[in-house]
Write an enzyme that holds these catalytic residues in place. Structure first.
Site, PDB file in Angstrom:
ATOM      1  N   SER A 239     -52.671  50.508  45.935  1.00 43.14           N
ATOM      2  CA  SER A 239     -52.450  51.407  44.802  1.00 43.14           C
ATOM      3  C   SER A 239     -52.146  50.580  43.564  1.00 43.14           C
ATOM      4  O   SER A 239     -51.141  49.870  43.512  1.00 43.14           O
ATOM      5  CB  SER A 239     -51.269  52.331  45.089  1.00 43.14           C
ATOM      6  OG  SER A 239     -50.807  52.872  43.859  1.00 43.14           O
TER       7      SER A 239
ATOM      8  N   HIS B 126     -57.034  52.364  45.093  1.00 40.51           N
ATOM      9  CA  HIS B 126     -56.337  53.652  44.987  1.00 40.51           C
ATOM     10  C   HIS B 126     -55.795  53.794  43.565  1.00 40.51           C
ATOM     11  O   HIS B 126     -55.053  52.951  43.080  1.00 40.51           O
ATOM     12  CB  HIS B 126     -55.215  53.726  46.019  1.00 40.51           C
ATOM     13  CG  HIS B 126     -54.544  55.063  46.068  1.00 40.51           C
ATOM     14  ND1 HIS B 126     -55.095  56.156  46.703  1.00 40.51           N
ATOM     15  CD2 HIS B 126     -53.361  55.492  45.548  1.00 40.51           C
ATOM     16  CE1 HIS B 126     -54.280  57.195  46.589  1.00 40.51           C
ATOM     17  NE2 HIS B 126     -53.223  56.821  45.878  1.00 40.51           N
TER      18      HIS B 126
ATOM     19  N   ASP C 127     -53.853  56.090  40.924  1.00 37.11           N
ATOM     20  CA  ASP C 127     -52.890  57.194  40.818  1.00 37.11           C
ATOM     21  C   ASP C 127     -52.843  57.770  39.406  1.00 37.11           C
ATOM     22  O   ASP C 127     -52.482  57.081  38.456  1.00 37.11           O
ATOM     23  CB  ASP C 127     -51.494  56.689  41.198  1.00 37.11           C
ATOM     24  CG  ASP C 127     -51.357  56.503  42.695  1.00 37.11           C
ATOM     25  OD1 ASP C 127     -51.646  57.457  43.439  1.00 37.11           O
ATOM     26  OD2 ASP C 127     -50.957  55.396  43.117  1.00 37.11           O
TER      27      ASP C 127
ATOM     28  N   MET D 268     -51.119  60.424  37.012  1.00 36.30           N
ATOM     29  CA  MET D 268     -49.917  61.264  36.879  1.00 36.30           C
ATOM     30  C   MET D 268     -49.820  61.795  35.453  1.00 36.30           C
ATOM     31  O   MET D 268     -50.125  61.081  34.501  1.00 36.30           O
ATOM     32  CB  MET D 268     -48.671  60.437  37.202  1.00 36.30           C
ATOM     33  CG  MET D 268     -48.712  59.796  38.577  1.00 36.30           C
ATOM     34  SD  MET D 268     -47.154  58.997  38.950  1.00 36.30           S
ATOM     35  CE  MET D 268     -47.569  58.173  40.493  1.00 36.30           C
TER      36      MET D 268
ATOM     37  N   HIS E 297     -56.538  59.637  42.924  1.00 38.87           N
ATOM     38  CA  HIS E 297     -55.526  60.562  43.441  1.00 38.87           C
ATOM     39  C   HIS E 297     -54.937  61.306  42.252  1.00 38.87           C
ATOM     40  O   HIS E 297     -54.133  60.761  41.499  1.00 38.87           O
ATOM     41  CB  HIS E 297     -54.453  59.741  44.193  1.00 38.87           C
ATOM     42  CG  HIS E 297     -53.276  60.535  44.638  1.00 38.87           C
ATOM     43  ND1 HIS E 297     -52.116  59.952  45.101  1.00 38.87           N
ATOM     44  CD2 HIS E 297     -53.056  61.877  44.694  1.00 38.87           C
ATOM     45  CE1 HIS E 297     -51.249  60.889  45.424  1.00 38.87           C
ATOM     46  NE2 HIS E 297     -51.787  62.062  45.174  1.00 38.87           N
TER      47      HIS E 297
ATOM     48  N   MET F 240     -52.591  63.607  40.475  1.00 40.39           N
ATOM     49  CA  MET F 240     -51.290  64.301  40.500  1.00 40.39           C
ATOM     50  C   MET F 240     -51.163  64.980  39.142  1.00 40.39           C
ATOM     51  O   MET F 240     -50.347  64.586  38.304  1.00 40.39           O
ATOM     52  CB  MET F 240     -50.165  63.285  40.762  1.00 40.39           C
ATOM     53  CG  MET F 240     -50.152  62.786  42.201  1.00 40.39           C
ATOM     54  SD  MET F 240     -49.219  61.252  42.402  1.00 40.39           S
ATOM     55  CE  MET F 240     -50.511  60.070  42.032  1.00 40.39           C
TER      56      MET F 240
ATOM     57  N   MET G 138     -49.130  62.582  51.937  1.00 39.49           N
ATOM     58  CA  MET G 138     -48.091  61.849  51.205  1.00 39.49           C
ATOM     59  C   MET G 138     -46.927  61.578  52.154  1.00 39.49           C
ATOM     60  O   MET G 138     -46.383  62.512  52.757  1.00 39.49           O
ATOM     61  CB  MET G 138     -47.577  62.669  50.021  1.00 39.49           C
ATOM     62  CG  MET G 138     -48.571  62.904  48.903  1.00 39.49           C
ATOM     63  SD  MET G 138     -49.315  61.416  48.239  1.00 39.49           S
ATOM     64  CE  MET G 138     -47.891  60.535  47.607  1.00 39.49           C
TER      65      MET G 138
ATOM     66  N   GLY H 266     -45.070  60.612  42.587  1.00 39.94           N
ATOM     67  CA  GLY H 266     -44.540  60.337  41.256  1.00 39.94           C
ATOM     68  C   GLY H 266     -44.181  58.887  41.027  1.00 39.94           C
ATOM     69  O   GLY H 266     -44.250  58.407  39.896  1.00 39.94           O
ATOM     70  N   PHE H 267     -43.816  58.183  42.083  1.00 43.51           N
ATOM     71  CA  PHE H 267     -43.338  56.813  41.899  1.00 43.51           C
ATOM     72  C   PHE H 267     -43.746  55.925  43.067  1.00 43.51           C
ATOM     73  O   PHE H 267     -43.823  56.400  44.208  1.00 43.51           O
ATOM     74  CB  PHE H 267     -41.805  56.795  41.763  1.00 43.51           C
ATOM     75  CG  PHE H 267     -41.319  57.669  40.646  1.00 43.51           C
ATOM     76  CD1 PHE H 267     -41.305  57.199  39.341  1.00 43.51           C
ATOM     77  CD2 PHE H 267     -40.924  58.981  40.902  1.00 43.51           C
ATOM     78  CE1 PHE H 267     -40.895  58.032  38.301  1.00 43.51           C
ATOM     79  CE2 PHE H 267     -40.511  59.815  39.870  1.00 43.51           C
ATOM     80  CZ  PHE H 267     -40.498  59.339  38.559  1.00 43.51           C
TER      81      PHE H 267
ATOM     82  N   GLY I 298     -42.866  52.463  45.439  1.00 45.84           N
ATOM     83  CA  GLY I 298     -41.667  51.800  45.944  1.00 45.84           C
ATOM     84  C   GLY I 298     -40.657  52.693  46.645  1.00 45.84           C
ATOM     85  O   GLY I 298     -39.493  52.304  46.794  1.00 45.84           O
TER      86      GLY I 298
ATOM     87  N   ASP J  15     -50.172  57.777  52.128  1.00 46.65           N
ATOM     88  CA  ASP J  15     -49.789  57.213  50.825  1.00 46.65           C
ATOM     89  C   ASP J  15     -48.282  57.259  50.654  1.00 46.65           C
ATOM     90  O   ASP J  15     -47.703  58.338  50.548  1.00 46.65           O
ATOM     91  CB  ASP J  15     -50.489  58.045  49.730  1.00 46.65           C
ATOM     92  CG  ASP J  15     -50.289  57.489  48.332  1.00 46.65           C
ATOM     93  OD1 ASP J  15     -49.639  56.447  48.178  1.00 46.65           O
ATOM     94  OD2 ASP J  15     -50.806  58.130  47.395  1.00 46.65           O
TER      95      ASP J  15
HETATM   96  C1  DX5 Z   1     -46.982  57.874  44.626  1.00 48.51           C
HETATM   97  C2  DX5 Z   1     -48.378  57.312  44.633  1.00 48.51           C
HETATM   98  C3  DX5 Z   1     -48.587  56.172  45.536  1.00 48.51           C
HETATM   99  C4  DX5 Z   1     -47.743  54.962  45.261  1.00 48.51           C
HETATM  100  C5  DX5 Z   1     -47.497  54.284  46.563  1.00 48.51           C
HETATM  101  O1  DX5 Z   1     -46.992  59.092  43.954  1.00 48.51           O
HETATM  102  O2  DX5 Z   1     -49.286  58.321  45.012  1.00 48.51           O
HETATM  103  O3  DX5 Z   1     -49.961  55.825  45.612  1.00 48.51           O
HETATM  104  O4  DX5 Z   1     -48.320  54.044  44.384  1.00 48.51           O
HETATM  105  O5  DX5 Z   1     -46.648  53.220  46.331  1.00 48.51           O
HETATM  106  P1  DX5 Z   1     -45.870  52.483  47.492  1.00 48.51           P
HETATM  107  O6  DX5 Z   1     -46.899  51.918  48.419  1.00 48.51           O
HETATM  108  O7  DX5 Z   1     -45.108  51.461  46.756  1.00 48.51           O
HETATM  109  O8  DX5 Z   1     -44.999  53.516  48.171  1.00 48.51           O
HETATM  110 ZN    ZN Z   2     -51.418  57.823  45.432  1.00 47.40          ZN
END
Ligand code: DX5
Ligand code: ZN
Length: 227
Positions: free
Chosen positions: A8, A33, A35, A37, A67, A69, A138, A143-144, A146, A176
């Site tokens: 990602s 990937h 993301d 948002m 992806h 969101m 998920m 949203g974030f 880590g 994810d």
């Molecule tokens: C969260 C994202 C993920 C995120 C995963 O909303 O959809 O793709 O980047 O990050 P890690 O692998 O750090 O959990």
């Molecule tokens: Zn994602």
């Protein structure tokens, strides 16, 4: 089972995004990937079609797994198709008309997928599974990057795998959030074939080293080989 690793880019260095994507693909990643948002469906704001197009113009030929969101969904779909998206996945609760959004993605020439948050039930799959190319589960709240992996999603993965196999469909099962070398094997054993990893991949190695992602991708593959 063919396993695919999908770093990602949310956790990449955005100031050097093209180079980051090149490096991670050279290290053996399969999919990018991406993301998206919108500070509305999720409380964060990231990147849109212009950045997807920029990666294509930069020369990225690997599949780009967009992806979404965002809410609403449909308005932005044609823009991502034009920008070179391969997959476009969306959260069913973000679309008023799920079947229409799936059709729109397909008609635009992309592969549609549905994304389920950790507490979202899977019931819409009953009438959509044969129309999509990907189910994305998920394993954190969106949203974030880590965040910590939520273990009950493994049960969900087993359930979706049973549905896909029972209907003999060619649908990818992707996960994810919070995935890394410590849990990827267990996730694969639950029936997942495509693994998003953000912070685990882009947090690895030494800044400035073009081969910094070699060992993390190799470590993920080594764990998958044991699944
Ligand atoms: C969260 C994202 C993920 C995120 C995963 O909303 O959809 O793709 O980047 O990050 P890690 O692998 O750090 O959990
Ligand atoms: Zn994602």
């Amino acid at each position: 089972m063919t396993y695919r690793i999908a770093p990602s880019i949310l956790s990449a260095n955005f100031a050097r995004l093209g180079e980051e994507v090149d490096n991670v693909l050279k290290s053996g990643a399969d999919i990018v990937h991406f993301d998206v948002m919108d500070n509305h469906y999720v409380p964060n704001l990231t990147i849109g079609p212009l950045v997807c197009e920029a990666l294509r113009k930069h020369g990225v030929t690997a599949p780009i797994d967009v992806h979404l969101m965002v809410k609403p969904v449909d308005r932005i779909v044609p823009d991502f198709a034009r920008a070179g998206a391969t997959y476009i996945t969306f959260h069913p609760e973000a679309s008023e008309h799920i079947d229409r959004s799936i059709a729109l993605i397909r008609e635009a020439g992309c592969k549609p997928g549905l994304v389920f948050n950790p507490a979202t039930p899977l019931d819409v799959l009953e009438w959509t599974l044969d129309k999509i190319d990907m189910v994305l589960l998920m394993s954190v709240n969106p949203g974030f990057g880590g965040q910590k992996f939520i273990p009950h999603v493994l049960d969900k993965a087993r359930q979706v795998r049973r549905m896909i196999d029972a209907r003999k469909l060619d649908v990818s099962l992707e996960i994810d959030g919070g995935v890394g070398p410590a849990n990827i094997r267990e996730v694969a054993q639950a029936g997942v074939d495509t693994f998003v990893a953000g912070s685990a991949v882009f947090g690895a190695g030494k800044d400035g080293d073009p081969q910094r992602y070699n060992s993390i991708i190799a470590a993920l593959r080594a764990e998958l080989a044991k699944a």
